[in-house]
Each structure stands twice: as structure tokens, then as C-alpha cells.
Write an enzyme that holds these catalytic residues in place. Structure first.
Site, short mmCIF file in Angstrom:
data_model
loop_
_atom_site.label_atom_id
_atom_site.label_comp_id
_atom_site.label_asym_id
_atom_site.label_seq_id
_atom_site.Cartn_x
_atom_site.Cartn_y
_atom_site.Cartn_z
N ARG A 40 0.86 -1.18 0.00
CA ARG A 40 0.00 0.00 0.00
C ARG A 40 0.90 1.22 0.00
O ARG A 40 1.51 1.55 1.01
CB ARG A 40 -0.87 -0.05 1.26
CG ARG A 40 -2.00 0.94 1.30
CD ARG A 40 -2.64 0.93 2.67
NE ARG A 40 -1.84 1.68 3.62
CZ ARG A 40 -1.70 1.39 4.90
NH1 ARG A 40 -2.28 0.35 5.43
NH2 ARG A 40 -0.95 2.16 5.68
N HIS A 82 -3.70 4.09 4.67
CA HIS A 82 -4.81 3.13 4.70
C HIS A 82 -6.06 3.80 4.17
O HIS A 82 -6.81 3.25 3.38
CB HIS A 82 -5.04 2.62 6.12
CG HIS A 82 -6.37 1.94 6.29
ND1 HIS A 82 -6.63 0.69 5.76
CD2 HIS A 82 -7.53 2.35 6.87
CE1 HIS A 82 -7.89 0.35 6.04
NE2 HIS A 82 -8.46 1.34 6.70
N TYR A 129 4.09 5.04 11.50
CA TYR A 129 4.38 3.65 11.84
C TYR A 129 5.24 2.89 10.84
O TYR A 129 5.55 1.74 11.05
CB TYR A 129 3.07 2.87 12.10
CG TYR A 129 2.03 2.96 10.98
CD1 TYR A 129 2.15 2.19 9.84
CD2 TYR A 129 0.94 3.83 11.09
CE1 TYR A 129 1.22 2.26 8.82
CE2 TYR A 129 -0.02 3.90 10.08
CZ TYR A 129 0.13 3.12 8.95
OH TYR A 129 -0.80 3.19 7.95
#
Lengths: 375, 334
Positions: free
Chosen positions: A268, A272, A281
Site C-alpha cells: 500500500r 490506509h 508507523y
């Protein structure tokens, strides 16, 4: 399963790919991906990338409430749209909506889903990026993560009972393999030998949780072994690889040989969703490494290697698809909101008396002030 | 209750009535099939599906792996593409495992898709306390499901209703939940011959009365009838009993009408007291028949605790004729 594919797709260690680093492919693969198909793949991916970029901007401007980017994962929905028959059913997860576009769903109506206005076939009831179109046999994904996969198996099973030559494809992400519904879907699919393909887009991150925190299996594809079905591991950034793997699995399903589980290894590249900040993160190094494997760049190399495009034609193509996206947005954005009493439609097939009462009560109250797109 | 006077009546047990309804609908429509745990070779955990495997074959009476969420999802997917599944939960207690598929999928898919997709499906099985089956087998689950727009909830109390509503449920294009009762499976009742279906959302007055209305559903109809009978014999107040029959839609109009006549209301249900269709009825009555009320409305419900295994404790936890009588006396004494 063809011998070539089977030999290159050990579920534990294999990674089936088609497009080589220089954009070439084997003669066998080349024969299966003719020029016209390759060009079509490229146009679809170009358009999907352009759509993503524009929609993300629109979300940032507050014109839609949410958006789930597909960037980096375009290969699988595009390959799916091209590999399946028109009658086959698609039960997508968050990032496979665009298979609908490939199967002929109008771009403006697709975009209208994100505005949730009167041009939206879902009548403004679903969050953005939860597209569905019965006309192209595609349902919307379930926000609960996973429920669409047993539903796909059920649809496939219905096809088998009806002796239709039709299959269903269910999608999930790496995170959803932790859900009971993944287990349910895999188990029922294998026990009932349903004509379906279950595809896991392993994009390595379930929001902020890395895939190694979801599963201790050596690969996601290897999970298929325990359920008694073939597992295939495919380069999910190689649209040709996904296309050939899915075509094979679909043929297998149609021949009555049962389900196949495909892990598409991808990444990705964006957040998200519009509510997420991935820099908190994951490292820039990791993102940069995957950026070098961008499915659009990979496909462009293949298209260039075949002499189907050059820089000038590529730019013209970009302008063409970007204009298509712009025009679709302009066409639907300012459409009226669905009428307020429409909230009572489709609760049931008919309007029961208690909803008629509530509808009358609502209509007797003052209407809300006139407003634009409503977001 | 609508009874076709000209039709011949036959006596059946509740479970036979359910089975007959399913078999008739399976004959009528080849898209209808049954799936669940033990429904085929074992003939159903409570023998509701007895004989159906032999009659319709393994493609239409399907034994599934033990996975409520799984087969609920499978059936929803099959319904979305044109079949008409009947899903048996061995008991409604276990439907909690499948709750997401019912709440966020079956109930909402038509709405979320703007009417593009429909889920014509029946979920059925026994609900509430059996005998000494304790906390995890005794749950009266109807309260949860009656909350959800998009589904219909049926709680048949009589044998005739069991058949007529099961047929109606199978023919309906919306998800319908039929909550049966293990303690009713063996009860006998008259069932009209022929193709008889009941409309959802029409309550039945099971007993006419003057002094107090008892509103109830499912097996709690039995203690209400018993209490009313005892009162009648002892020259006590005359009870009118309204059996709601379906909780969604909920025919509060019949209850309001009855209360306008009697001036008093006791709502009787097995489920926990907090919220739910019983409380909804009380709200409707205080709004629509406030002037007619001669006493506060009372509710006679299951106790607000997990169902105990111990027989004495279990009996004390579920409403019976005695507790109904006490509630009637209390509203009469107000």
C-alpha cells in the site's frame, strides 16, 4: 492449473511473476498477453492512478468525507476485471472496487458513490470507496473486515447448485486473514468444492499493524495447504502475473476442480485511508524500496518493451484519462442530494406501515435548508 | 386470527407444522433450500427437519461444518445471487456467533446498495429457555433482533401460526427471523389445510376480556392463558390477551385498542426486562392511550440475570402463571 504456473508458485517460497526487470516476458507469457490486452491494462492503470490522485485531493478539500487510495495495488483489481467473464461475481475488499470500471461500470456513476448524491446507485447510503454495481455483478465490501469472503463462497456455491458456468471471486487483505470469516470462507469453499477464487492482497500493513503481527505462517498462500486447496503466491505488482494466475484459477473453478487461494504480494503506497498517517508507523526506506516496484512503472516497462508507447504518447494518454476523470467529477459533483424521505426506501422491499408513519412525520417537519453536495 | 372457515382442520404438532411449511415451500420453489448443523442425516437437533433429506436430497438439505458465522455468510451470498436459503441455528443462542452477518450484512445490504441487492433468507431455530439448559442455551434473543431495521422478526406461539408464518417468511424478499421454542415443539394445535400464509405485523386477540390487557408473544402466551383461565374460574378480573406474533413489524395498534377498552396493561415476556419490544409497547401505550390508563403499566419478564441450571432457580427466573397473576392483581389493585 497449468504446469508452468504450478511449477513457479510453490505456496511457501514461490513468487509467480511475468514482467521481467527490463519489461520483457517469456514467449509463452507473451502469447497469453497480446498487445491489445497489454495496452488495455496500461490504460486502465493510468486511469485508476489519475482517479486516485484527484479523489484524494477532493477529500483533502473536504468535498468528500473519506477515501481509500488504491495506489500501489492497482494491478489486482485491473487483472480481475479483465480475467473474469461478465457473469462472474466479485466480492471485493477496500481496494478492488475498480474492477467494476474495467468491466464497464460508468466512471461518473462510480465517482458519484463517493459524493453519495442522487447520481449514486447506492443512494448516498454507503461510505466512499464502498462501490457496488449489480449491473456488473459486483457487491460492496463489508467494513467489518471479512464478511464478504464467505458471501463470495456462498454465491459460488449457488452457481454450482444452479449448474451455471459462473464463478465468484472474494477478496481480503492480509489483516483479514486473522478473522473467523477467512477461516469460514476457506473451509466452506474447500468442503463444498465451490467454484471460487479467494484472493488475499498482502499489502503488508493492516492500518498500522505489519503482516508479521497478523500471522506466523511462512506465507499467506501457505495457509491454503491446511484447508485442502491450492495456494498460489503471485507478484501482486505485476498485472500480467495476477491476470494469468487468476485466469488459471478461474478455469480450474469452472472445470469443477474447486477453489484456489491466491496471495498477491503488494504494497500500500499511500495511507490506509484519508483518516490515516502512515509516516507514524513505517519507515521512508521501506516505502522508497516499494516505490521502485510500483506496478504502474513495471507495466509501463512492458508496454515500452513491446513498442506500444513512447513518452509523447504516454503523456497524451495521461491527459486523456485525467480529463476523463475531471469530466466525471464535474458531471456528478453538484447533483442534488437524495430526497430526505429516501432513507425509508429499501429498508424492506415494501414500505411497511411503521415506516410510512415515520416518513409522514419527517415530511411534516420543516425541510433542512437548501444545501449543495452535502459533504 | 384469520381462519378459513371452509378449510378442513388437522391437528399437528408445532414442529410438524414448521416442517410441513418448509416442505411445501421447497416443493413450490426450487430455489428454497435448508442448511445448518445436523439438519440432514441427524434429522435436526430437534427433529424439525426430519425426513427432508430423504425427500429433497443432499443438495437442498445441507449439513454444514460447525460455524454459524460461516454458514450465515454462505447463505447470504447465495441469497444475493438468487437462491432462497433457510438457515437453521441449532438454537438462537448460537446466532450470536453470526451476529455480524445478520446485523451488518443481511439486514443492511438492500439499504446500503440502494436496493440493488436483496437477501431473501430465513434464519430459524428454537429460542429462549428449554429445560435446565442454563445460561448459554436459554437466551431469549428476540430483543436484540427486534431492534434492527431491515429484518422481520416472527415469534409464533401457536401451531397454526408456526406453519403460516414459516411459509410467509420463506416467500418474503427480506431477511426474516423465525424464533421458535423448544417447549412449543411438542405442543398440538389445529392447522388449516391448504396454502395459508399470515401477514406480518398483525397481532391476534387470543382471548377477549374487559378488565386488563395481557400483551405477550411466543411461549409466554401459555402462562397468560393459564392465568386468565384461573381468574375466570375464581370470578376474578377478565383478561384480554393480545399475542403480538411478530415483533418487527410490531402491531402496537391492537394493544392500544385493547387498552382503550380495559384501561390496564401487563406486558409479559421471557426476555430480560431492560429495553426491547416490551418496553416499546409501554412507550406506545403511554403516548397513544394515556387518557385510557387506569393504572401504571406493569411488565412481567424474565429476571435480569443469566439463566441458572438449578430447576428451582430456573422456574423462578422465567415468568409463569403465578407471576402473571400477581402482576394482574397489582394493576387491578392500583
Amino acid at each position: 492449473m497449468t504446469k508452468v504456473l504450478a511449477a513457479s508458485t510453490d505456496p511457501m517460497f514461490g513468487l509467480f511473476s511475468v514482467i521481467r526487470d527490463d519489461g520483457s516476458m517469456s514467449d509463452e507469457h507473451k502469447a497469453k498477453i497480446p498487445d491489445a490486452l497489454l495496452a488495455r491494462m496500461y490504460r486502465e492503470m493510468r486511469r485508476l492512478r489519475a482517479l486516485d490522485e484527484r479523489m484524494l485531493v477532493i477529500q483533502r478539500q473536504g468535498r468528500i468525507g473519506f477515501y481509500g487510495e488504491v495506489k500501489g495495488q492497482e494491478a489486482t483489481p485491473i487483472a480481475t476485471g479483465l480475467a473474469l467473464d461478465a457473469e462472474d461475481w466479485i466480492f471485493p475488499a477496500l481496494r478492488e472496487g475498480a474492477a467494476m470500471l474495467v468491466r464497464g461500470f460508468p466512471l461518473d456513476t462510480y465517482v458519484a458513490q463517493c459524493f453519495g448524491n442522487s447520481c449514486d446507485v447506492n443512494k448516498g447510503r454507503q461510505m466512499p470507496s464502498h462501490y457496488s454495481g449489480k449491473s456488473v455483478h459486483q457487491v460492496s465490501w463489508s467494513s467489518c473486515i471479512g464478511p464478504q469472503v464467505p458471501q463470495a463462497v456462498g454465491a459460488a456455491w449457488a452457481m454450482k447448485l444452479r449448474k451455471a458456468n459462473t464463478i465468484a471471486v472474494g477478496f481480503l487483505g492480509d489483516g483479514a486473514t486473522s478473522q473467523a470469516d477467512f477461516h469460514n470462507a476457506m473451509n466452506f469453499a474447500a468442503v463444498f468444492k465451490t467454484p471460487c477464487v479467494i484472493i488475499c492482497q498482502n499489502n503488508h500493513w493492516a492500518i498500522s499493524v505489519p503482516s508479521k503481527m497478523q500471522s506466523a505462517s511462512p506465507t499467506f498462500a501457505s495457509k491454503a495447504i491446511a484447508y485442502g486447496m491450492p495456494g498460489v503466491r503471485v507478484d501482486g505488482n505485476d498485472v500480467c502475473a495476477v491476470y494469468l494466475a487468476l485466469s488459471d484459477a478461474a478455469a480450474r473453478a469452472r472445470d469443477g476442480e474447486g477453489p484456489t487461494f491466491i496471495e498477491c504480494v503488494t504494497y500500500r503506497m499511500g495511507a490506509h485511508s484519508s483518516s490515516d498517517d502512515p509516516t507514524r508507523y513505517r519507515s521512508n526506506e521501506e516505502v522508497d524500496a516499494w516505490r521502485k516496484k510500483d506496478p504502474l512503472d513495471k507495466l509501463r516497462k512492458a508496454v515500452v518493451a513491446r513498442g506500444l508507447i513512447d513518452d509523447a504518447r504516454d503523456e497524451a494518454l495521461f491527459n486523456e484519462v485525467d480529463n476523463e476523470v475531471k469530466a466525471a467529477i464535474v458531471k456528478v459533483e453538484s447533483a442534488a442530494n437524495p430526497p430526505r424521505e429516501s432513507v425509508f426506501e429499501d429498508v424492506y422491499g415494501e414500505l411497511p406501515w411503521h415506516l410510512r408513519e415515520q416518513r409522514e412525520e419527517l415530511l411534516a417537519s420543516a425541510p433542512p435548508p437548501a444545501h449543495g453536495a452535502g459533504h | 386470527m384469520r381462519v378459513m372457515v371452509e378449510s378442513r382442520m388437522r391437528e399437528l404438532r408445532y414442529r410438524e407444522a414448521l416442517r410441513e411449511a418448509m416442505a411445501e415451500e421447497m416443493e413450490r420453489d426450487e430455489r428454497v433450500f435448508i442448511m445448518g448443523e445436523e439438519v440432514g442425516h441427524y434429522q435436526g437437533a430437534y427433529k424439525v427437519t426430519e425426513g427432508l433429506l430423504a425427500r429433497f436430497g443432499a443438495k437442498r438439505v445441507i449439513d454444514t461444518p460447525i460455524a454459524e458465522e460461516g454458514f450465515a455468510g454462505i447463505a447470504i451470498g447465495a441469497a444475493m445471487v438468487g437462491l432462497r436459503p433457510i438457515v437453521e441455528f441449532m438454537t438462537w443462542n448460537f446466532s450470536a456467533v453470526a451476529f455480524d452477518q445478520i446485523l451488518s450484512n443481511a439486514a443492511k445490504l438492500r439499504q446500503m446498495s440502494g436496493g440493488q441487492f436483496t437477501v431473501p433468507i430465513v434464519f430459524r431455530g428454537p429460542n429462549g429457555a428449554a429445560k435446565q439448559t442454563a445460561a448459554q442455551h436459554s437466551h431469549a434473543m428476540e430483543t436484540f433482533y427486534a431492534q434492527i431495521p431491515g429484518i422481520k422478526v416472527v415469534v409464533p406461539a401457536t401451531v397454526a401460526d408456526a406453519k403460516a408464518f414459516m411459509k410467509a417468511a420463506i416467500r418474503d424478499d427480506n431477511p426474516v427471523l423465525v424464533l421458535e421454542d423448544e417447549r412449543l415443539y411438542g405442543t398440538k394445535g389445529e392447522v388449516p389445510d391448504g396454502d395459508h400464509v399470515e401477514p406480518f405485523g398483525v397481532a391476534a386477540v387470543r382471548r377477549a376480556g374487559e378488565d386488563v390487557t395481557l400483551a405477550t408473544w411466543g411461549k409466554m402466551l401459555l402462562p397468560c392463558l393459564e392465568a386468565a383461565e384461573q381468574l375466570a374460574k375464581s370470578g376474578g378480573p377478565s383478561c384480554e390477551i393480545v399475542d403480538l406474533r411478530t415483533l418487527r413489524p410490531l402491531d402496537h395498534h391492537t394493544v392500544v385498542e385493547s387498552v382503550r377498552k380495559t384501561g390496564r396493561l401487563v406486558v409479559v415476556h421471557e426476555a430480560w426486562p431492560y429495553g426491547g419490544p416490551g418496553a416499546e409497547l409501554v412507550d406506545r401505550v403511554q403516548r397513544e392511550a394515556f387518557d385510557a390508563l387506569d393504572a401504571p403499566v406493569l411488565r412481567c419478564t424474565g429476571r435480569d440475570a443469566a439463566m441458572p441450571y438449578n430447576k428451582k432457580l430456573e422456574d423462578m427466573t422465567i415468568p409463569d402463571a403465578k407471576t402473571v397473576l400477581a402482576a394482574v392483581r397489582a394493576v387491578m389493585a392500583y
